[in-house]
Design a protein around this motif. Structure first.
Motif, short mmCIF file in Angstrom:
data_model
loop_
_atom_site.label_atom_id
_atom_site.label_comp_id
_atom_site.label_asym_id
_atom_site.label_seq_id
_atom_site.Cartn_x
_atom_site.Cartn_y
_atom_site.Cartn_z
N UNK A 195 4.41 10.15 -11.82
CA UNK A 195 4.17 8.83 -11.86
C UNK A 195 5.26 8.08 -11.63
N UNK A 196 5.44 6.89 -11.08
CA UNK A 196 6.44 5.49 -11.18
C UNK A 196 6.05 4.34 -11.38
N UNK A 197 6.65 3.15 -11.81
CA UNK A 197 6.19 1.88 -10.97
C UNK A 197 7.63 1.02 -10.67
N UNK A 198 8.04 0.60 -11.73
CA UNK A 198 8.82 -0.23 -11.39
C UNK A 198 9.53 -0.68 -12.75
N UNK A 205 17.27 -7.01 -9.45
CA UNK A 205 18.34 -7.03 -8.15
C UNK A 205 17.50 -8.30 -7.03
N UNK A 206 16.39 -9.04 -7.22
CA UNK A 206 15.91 -9.63 -5.89
C UNK A 206 16.40 -11.75 -6.55
N UNK A 213 8.61 -7.90 -5.44
CA UNK A 213 7.45 -7.71 -5.03
C UNK A 213 7.15 -6.99 -3.57
N UNK A 214 8.03 -8.46 -2.89
CA UNK A 214 7.79 -7.59 -1.01
C UNK A 214 7.66 -6.80 -0.79
N UNK A 230 8.63 -9.34 -16.19
CA UNK A 230 10.42 -9.42 -16.51
C UNK A 230 10.38 -11.12 -16.97
N UNK A 231 9.96 -12.19 -16.86
CA UNK A 231 10.72 -13.43 -16.66
C UNK A 231 9.37 -14.13 -17.72
#
Length: 470
Positions: A195-198, A205-206, A213-214, A230-231
């Motif tokens: 299992x993994x997400x991000x 990176x975006x 997410x998109x 993240x922010x």
């Protein structure tokens, strides 16, 4: 998973010194056993892990030509002993509990019978197989218990000290009840769900969270768990997730979120409120960030709307359950003589002879006590007088329904007597075993202590040896 095909040198040096000394003095048959003295803090039980690894790897406990050359170069070992090591392979017998068993202090969970050289050389290997894995499995079981049926994902490999321990931790955590691992290699080796997400680096990176997410949705439309801290979780992360989620909803897809920092209880409640008010009732919340059973329990007390948990660091930051490996009998002049360690501290005294662990179950099917008794001395009765292995305490055991012998033969004459169970089979066994442990023993704080005791015969034998020494 070992980095070498032959692991004979994985033994403490003094064991080689002892083995050589005994080799030139008859190398008698003997019996050793493994046990531990204390459960992890706040726990009334432990979960055994590492037996399967031991059984699978013991055939590789041999010495290569390079090993023999190395030992020869030390200038300590004689040619005859080196010749013995050159052809070494375990040819004895192993009895044990199995991976996933619920275990308790002072009871033997593993017995090894063979020559003194065989048993002595295996000590380090045996203890290494049991100590760290059992520690992780126990922690995982307690974490899963605290999650009250909600999924717990194991995220531990990056926190483990090295590759082999990471794989071992992933196996043991799965055995203890975690539903999947982030460790892809362990997934392949043990056939464990992965299992993994991000990571935060994906978002960074975006140019924006919503772009990140998109893009992830475009790659993995059926597996979207967005990391939203993240922010700023509440000012940007949750709204970026919902922005992409709105497009996903048109495609008939759903998304989940993960929060990995900050006040998890507060943030989860706020995210749940925002999600629900925007119609994302099916979105699930996964929480991570140095979680353990105490923190998860606190999250429940605060009515935190978490649907799953990711646990890593605190699964692997305890290194050992404290297993030890002791001689209990040895052959002298054609017959076995019982041996034990004698100490002024009863906690350090060991058990003499050959023994079995008998586990009793009540009429409700729940475990009620374990009794250690000398082999051949157990007889079925309506009640037993049992003695604490360390304290001067005794109690009468009665009103039980059945009894089970826990030490089962796994190896005979160096060969496995049955196939080693898979990780999933051990996990299922562990879940069923824990279901037979009374809830009072599974409390996260101040659990009721499970009774492990000595039978009349082994107690009398130990007292006789101690009296004879005096």
């Amino acid at each position: 998973m070992r980095k070498t095909d032959r692991i004979g040198l994985f033994t403490d040096y003094y064991e080689l010194l002892m083995a050589q000394g005994v080799f030139f003095n008859g190398n008698p048959e003997c019996e050793f056993y493994a046990f531990y003295r204390n459960n992890p803090r706040h726990s009334a039980y432990s979960i055994l892990s590492g037996i399967s690894e031991l059984l699978e790897d013991i055939a590789d406990f041999r010495f290569s030509q390079d090993d023999i050359s190395y030992l020869s170069g030390l200038g300590v070992f004689r040619k005859e002993f080196l010749k013995y090591l050159e052809g070494f392979s375990f040819s004895g017998e192993i009895l044990s509990f199995r991976d996933g068993d619920v275990i308790f202090p002072y009871e033997p969970v593993l017995i090894i019978r063979g020559t003194f050289c065989e048993c002595a050389l295996l000590e380090t290997f045996v203890l290494n197989c049991l100590n760290f894995p059992s520690c992780v499995a126990t922690k995982a079981a307690r974490v899963v218990e605290s999650a009250k049926g909600k999924p717990v994902f194991e995220f531990a490999p990056r926190r483990a000290p090295f590759l082999e321990s990471a794989n071992c931790a992933s196996y043991s955590a799965y055995l203890g009840g975690c539903c999947a691992t982030s460790n892809t290699l362990a997934g392949r080796i043990y056939d464990i769900p992965v299992f993994g997400t991000m990571a935060h680096s994906w978002i960074m990176n975006f140019d924006s969270e919503s772009d990140a997410f998109l893009s992830f949705y475009g790659m993995y439309p059926d597996n979207c768990t967005f990391l939203i801290d993240t922010f700023d979780t509440l000012k940007s992360g949750i709204f970026s997730a919902m922005k992409v989620g709105a497009a996903m909803r048109k495609d008939g897809k759903t998304f989940n979120i993960r929060i990995d920092s900050g006040d998890l209880s507060y943030l989860a409640k706020e995210c749940r409120r925002i999600l629900d008010s925007n119609g994302f009732l099916d979105t699930k919340i996964c929480l991570s960030n140095d979680l353990d059973e105490s923190i998860i329990s606190q999250l429940y007390l605060e009515n935190t709307p978490a649907d799953s948990f990711g646990v890593g660091t605190k699964l692997v930051n305890q290194s050992s359950l404290g297993f030890v490996y002791k001689l209990s009998r040895i052959s002298k002049n054609g017959r076995f003589v019982n041996r034990m360690k004698i100490s002024s501290s009863k906690e350090k005294m060991t058990l003499p002879g050959s023994f079995q662990v008998h586990r009793f179950y009540g009429k409700d099917g729940i475990m009620c006590a374990d009794m250690i008794e000398s082999v051949g001395k157990f007889a079925w009765s309506k009640q037993y007088l049992l003695h604490h292995p360390v304290k001067d305490e005794a109690f009468v055991l009665k009103d039980f329904d059945r009894c089970e012998e826990k030490l089962v033969q796994r190896v005979f004459q160096g060969n496995l007597t049955a196939d080693v169970p898979t990780a999933t089979q051990c996990r299922d066994f562990c879940r069923n075993a824990l279901a037979l442990l009374h809830d009072s023993h599974k409390r996260l704080l101040n659990p009721h202590i499970y009774k492990v005791s000595l039978g009349e015969c082994i107690k009398a034998e130990r007292e006789s040896i101690v009296a004879g020494f005096k």
